[in-house]
Design an enzyme around this catalytic site. Structure first.
Site, PDB file in Angstrom:
ATOM      1  N   SER A  57     -37.454  41.737  53.494  1.00 21.41           N
ATOM      2  CA  SER A  57     -36.625  40.646  54.014  1.00 21.41           C
ATOM      3  C   SER A  57     -36.022  41.006  55.361  1.00 21.41           C
ATOM      4  CB  SER A  57     -35.506  40.251  53.061  1.00 21.41           C
ATOM      5  OG  SER A  57     -35.294  41.151  52.061  1.00 21.41           O
ATOM      6  N   HIS A  81     -43.043  36.812  52.657  1.00 26.74           N
ATOM      7  CA  HIS A  81     -41.650  36.923  52.212  1.00 26.74           C
ATOM      8  C   HIS A  81     -41.315  35.816  51.209  1.00 26.74           C
ATOM      9  CE1 HIS A  81     -37.099  36.816  53.265  1.00 26.74           C
ATOM     10  NE2 HIS A  81     -37.320  37.656  52.278  1.00 26.74           N
ATOM     11  N   GLU A  86     -42.256  32.837  53.590  1.00 28.71           N
ATOM     12  CA  GLU A  86     -42.354  33.025  55.041  1.00 28.71           C
ATOM     13  C   GLU A  86     -43.550  33.940  55.298  1.00 28.71           C
ATOM     14  OE1 GLU A  86     -37.842  32.629  56.788  1.00 28.71           O
ATOM     15  OE2 GLU A  86     -38.357  34.551  55.909  1.00 28.71           O
ATOM     16  N   ASN A 126     -33.112  33.938  57.050  1.00 23.51           N
ATOM     17  CA  ASN A 126     -31.954  34.835  57.142  1.00 23.51           C
ATOM     18  C   ASN A 126     -31.302  34.825  58.514  1.00 23.51           C
ATOM     19  OD1 ASN A 126     -31.601  35.658  54.535  1.00 23.51           O
ATOM     20  ND2 ASN A 126     -33.050  37.357  54.703  1.00 23.51           N
TER      21      ASN A 126
HETATM   22  P1  NAI Z   1     -35.935  46.334  43.105  1.00 24.01           P
HETATM   23  O1  NAI Z   1     -35.074  47.500  43.371  1.00 24.01           O
HETATM   24  O2  NAI Z   1     -35.585  45.380  42.006  1.00 24.01           O
HETATM   25  O3  NAI Z   1     -37.435  46.831  42.853  1.00 24.01           O
HETATM   26  C1  NAI Z   1     -38.096  47.766  43.654  1.00 24.01           C
HETATM   27  C2  NAI Z   1     -39.132  48.450  42.771  1.00 24.01           C
HETATM   28  O4  NAI Z   1     -39.963  49.247  43.612  1.00 24.01           O
HETATM   29  C3  NAI Z   1     -38.513  49.397  41.742  1.00 24.01           C
HETATM   30  O5  NAI Z   1     -39.035  49.100  40.472  1.00 24.01           O
HETATM   31  C4  NAI Z   1     -38.917  50.778  42.233  1.00 24.01           C
HETATM   32  O6  NAI Z   1     -39.160  51.684  41.171  1.00 24.01           O
HETATM   33  C5  NAI Z   1     -40.208  50.482  42.974  1.00 24.01           C
HETATM   34  N1  NAI Z   1     -40.536  51.448  44.003  1.00 24.01           N
HETATM   35  C6  NAI Z   1     -39.717  52.009  44.921  1.00 24.01           C
HETATM   36  N2  NAI Z   1     -40.419  52.805  45.739  1.00 24.01           N
HETATM   37  C7  NAI Z   1     -41.707  52.750  45.335  1.00 24.01           C
HETATM   38  C8  NAI Z   1     -42.908  53.336  45.808  1.00 24.01           C
HETATM   39  N3  NAI Z   1     -42.907  54.164  46.853  1.00 24.01           N
HETATM   40  N4  NAI Z   1     -44.059  53.046  45.167  1.00 24.01           N
HETATM   41  C9  NAI Z   1     -44.079  52.213  44.103  1.00 24.01           C
HETATM   42  N5  NAI Z   1     -42.956  51.616  43.616  1.00 24.01           N
HETATM   43  C10 NAI Z   1     -41.790  51.881  44.233  1.00 24.01           C
HETATM   44  O7  NAI Z   1     -36.029  45.560  44.505  1.00 24.01           O
HETATM   45  P2  NAI Z   1     -36.323  44.008  44.775  1.00 24.01           P
HETATM   46  O8  NAI Z   1     -35.047  43.268  44.814  1.00 24.01           O
HETATM   47  O9  NAI Z   1     -37.418  43.564  43.901  1.00 24.01           O
HETATM   48  O10 NAI Z   1     -36.824  44.081  46.304  1.00 24.01           O
HETATM   49  C11 NAI Z   1     -38.074  44.605  46.630  1.00 24.01           C
HETATM   50  C12 NAI Z   1     -38.436  44.191  48.041  1.00 24.01           C
HETATM   51  O11 NAI Z   1     -38.373  42.775  48.149  1.00 24.01           O
HETATM   52  C13 NAI Z   1     -37.543  44.742  49.132  1.00 24.01           C
HETATM   53  O12 NAI Z   1     -38.332  44.972  50.259  1.00 24.01           O
HETATM   54  C14 NAI Z   1     -36.581  43.606  49.369  1.00 24.01           C
HETATM   55  O13 NAI Z   1     -36.032  43.619  50.664  1.00 24.01           O
HETATM   56  C15 NAI Z   1     -37.496  42.424  49.212  1.00 24.01           C
HETATM   57  N6  NAI Z   1     -36.842  41.156  48.856  1.00 24.01           N
HETATM   58  C16 NAI Z   1     -35.828  41.121  47.941  1.00 24.01           C
HETATM   59  C17 NAI Z   1     -35.249  39.911  47.600  1.00 24.01           C
HETATM   60  C18 NAI Z   1     -34.155  39.858  46.593  1.00 24.01           C
HETATM   61  O14 NAI Z   1     -33.464  38.823  46.530  1.00 24.01           O
HETATM   62  N7  NAI Z   1     -33.956  40.879  45.786  1.00 24.01           N
HETATM   63  C19 NAI Z   1     -35.692  38.639  48.225  1.00 24.01           C
HETATM   64  C20 NAI Z   1     -36.818  38.784  49.104  1.00 24.01           C
HETATM   65  C21 NAI Z   1     -37.323  40.013  49.436  1.00 24.01           C
END
Ligand code: NAI
Length: 505
Positions: A123, A144, A156, A194
């Site tokens: 994001s 996105h 996006e 954003n």
């Molecule tokens: P989260 O923390 O819920 O999940 C991330 C997952 O990635 C975890 O299960 C973690 O174990 C895994 N992980 C971390 N490093 C890793 C690696 N090197 N290889 C494999 N798995 C790995 O995070 P969330 O909220 O799902 O966000 C994920 C991405 O999506 C981020 O880039 C965030 O900026 C983006 N995003 C988040 C939104 C939100 O509202 N939470 C909305 C839109 C985008």
């Protein structure tokens, strides 16, 4: 460029909130999907969670049991990244860290075929930076999604400097095939949503800081007059102040401290206090059990309705006149500059000047300004402000008049552009600058704000409804009142106004 075929293999990396949602969307669209996470067991756990959610849809009759089975069969947890080598599309949704994401992309491009598309759900990180140093940066783009991915329509599609337009076009078409509403955007800080959404929070925070009204009143105005689902205070309480403040800080820093994006000290104080919103039990509002929710301040009046004279028309607020007439109020008409005389009072739509300033400059006594509403024929509440010389009796007459038409009034202190008008003006100004800088088309920016953050109307379409010239006047007046770069009107607004064009010409 066509969408990926349904049998194209999709991989999702990161089985957190976003990755699981994206995997669900892709499997629902018919793709075989592999889900990988570097936490052992996390992918399988996430797929169990998806299946439980699908089960709830079956119970509600929104999905049949056979479809649930087919979707589950298409979702495969994989523990080793090597198992993703045959993917046509990989979407990463791992931790928001440039170095970690970039090294994952490097690993993927050596692993996967050269036609594989590598998409990031980031994001806030630059797609250009993520792709830098890769052998095939042209295969990298942003995809996105919004949270929760299965429910939110917007995607996006973000192009970095090196992204092949055919890759962006393929992701766009694939998003459509997945039932989403995609928009094209360039890799610039905040992308569309954003960035363009910042003033929604910033203007309410500033109004609160200046004591224009309290949180409950400002939230009620954004909802009941502006047509937004939530006001900025209830919404940031829901998002979490740590998250919302961090996004503002990152956009502010990324635009080299442009004052348009300046974070709010009152929000920082909440973060400092650990008042993060609903999740911590306290933000702008108190969520403790039994805590009383403050009510918006509303005016009432027992004044009898004075004779009304409309001079000219009220511009975008003109439907209010018909609503008053429908409520049985007699209004006579004469030529003039957009004023409704109500007994001794003069009512007008704000043009961004202080009421007292306008009263003095235009020689008006007992001036009462009204705020913008999404639809004056339906709004249940309107913000008003009054010049310093407005008598309590004149104010009462306006309050009684609006009440007769079923409109509750909330008074703000004498504030340029009141609440909804200045917020919409600033959203449109930001949207206009995004168009000017090639971040997205006007149509895509409006779509992004409707589908990504549920705005009742795209800010640029709203600007056209208000009139580009009127909106420009509001911004010029805000700019003059504050003397800050923050309110400088976009060159595009000025150009469109000078050329007598709209965004959609
Ligand atoms: P989260 O923390 O819920 O999940 C991330 C997952 O990635 C975890 O299960 C973690 O174990 C895994 N992980 C971390 N490093 C890793 C690696 N090197 N290889 C494999 N798995 C790995 O995070 P969330 O909220 O799902 O966000 C994920 C991405 O999506 C981020 O880039 C965030 O900026 C983006 N995003 C988040 C939104 C939100 O509202 N939470 C909305 C839109 C985008």
């Amino acid at each position: 460029m066509s969408a990926l075929s349904k049998d194209a293999k999709v991989a999702v990396i990161g089985a957190g909130a976003m990755g699981a949602g994206i995997a669900q969307v892709a499997a629902l669209a018919g793709h075989p999907v592999k889900l990988h996470d570097n936490r052992p067991g996390a992918a399988a756990q996430a797929i169990d969670g998806i299946d439980r959610q699908l089960g709830r849809l079956v119970e509600k009759g929104k999905l049949d049991a056979a479809a649930r089975g087919a979707i589950a069969a298409r979702l495969q947890p994989v523990e080793s990244i090597e198992a993703l080598a045959d993917s046509a599309l990989v979407i990463e949704a791992i931790v928001e860290n440039l170095e970690i994401k970039r090294s994952l992309l490097q690993q993927l491009e050596t692993l996967c075929g050269e036609n594989c598309i590598l998409a990031s759900n980031t994001s806030s990180l630059s797609i250009t930076s993520l792709a830098a140093g890769l052998k095939r940066p042209q295969r990298v783009a942003g995809m996105h999604f919004f949270n929760p991915a299965p429910l939110m329509a917007l995607v996006e599609v973000v192009s970095g400097l090196a992204t092949d337009p055919a890759v962006a076009a393929s992701l766009y078409a694939t998003s459509v095939a997945w039932g989403k509403k995609p928009v094209h955007t360039r890799s610039t800080p905040g992308f569309i949503v954003n960035r363009v959404a910042r003033p929604f929070y910033a203007e309410s925070l500033r109004l609160l800081q200046e004591g224009a009204a309290d949180c409950a009143t400002l939230d009620a105005l954004m909802r009941d007059a502006g047509g937004f689902r939530m006001g900025a205070f209830e919404l940031t309480d829901l998002i979490g102040h740590d998250v919302n403040y961090a996004v503002t800080c990152s956009v502010f820093a990324a635009y080299y401290g442009d004052f348009r994006f300046q974070p709010s000290l009152i929000q920082k104080e909440l973060v400092d206090a650990g008042r993060l919103g609903r999740k911590s039990g306290h933000g702008f509002y108190d969520y403790a059990e039994g805590a009383e929710r403050p009510q918006p301040a509303s005016l009432s009046s027992a004044a009898s309705i004075a004779p009304c004279v409309l001079e000219g028309d009220l511009g975008v607020a003109q439907p209010l006149v018909q609503r008053l007439k429908d409520a049985g109020i007699e209004i006579t008409q004469r030529a003039g500059s957009g004023l409704l005389r109500v007994g001794d009072a003069v009512l007008a739509l704000s043009d961004g000047r202080l009421a007292s300033q306008r009263a003095r400059e235009d020689g008006l006594r007992n001036l009462v300004l009204i705020d913008l509403a999404l639809g004056y024929s339906k709004a249940s509440r309107l913000g008003i402000s009054a010049s310093a010389d407005t008598s309590p009796e004149a104010l009462d007459q306006v309050v009684a008049l609006l009440a007769k038409a079923g409109i509750t009034t909330s008074r703000l202190s004498d504030t340029p552009g009141l609440a909804v008008l200045r917020t919409v003006a600033m959203l449109a100004n930001e949207g206009a600058d995004a168009v000017l800088h090639g971040v997205g088309s006007a149509g895509d920016i409006d779509l992004a704000m409707r589908a990504g953050v549920n705005y009742p109307q795209g800010p640029l379409a709203w600007a056209e409804q208000i009139g580009i010239g009127n909106l420009l006047r509001v911004l010029d007046n805000l700019n003059a009142a504050y003397g800050e770069d923050r309110y400088r009107p976009s060159l595009l607004l000025r150009r469109l106004h000078a050329e007598r064009r709209t965004f959609h010409d």
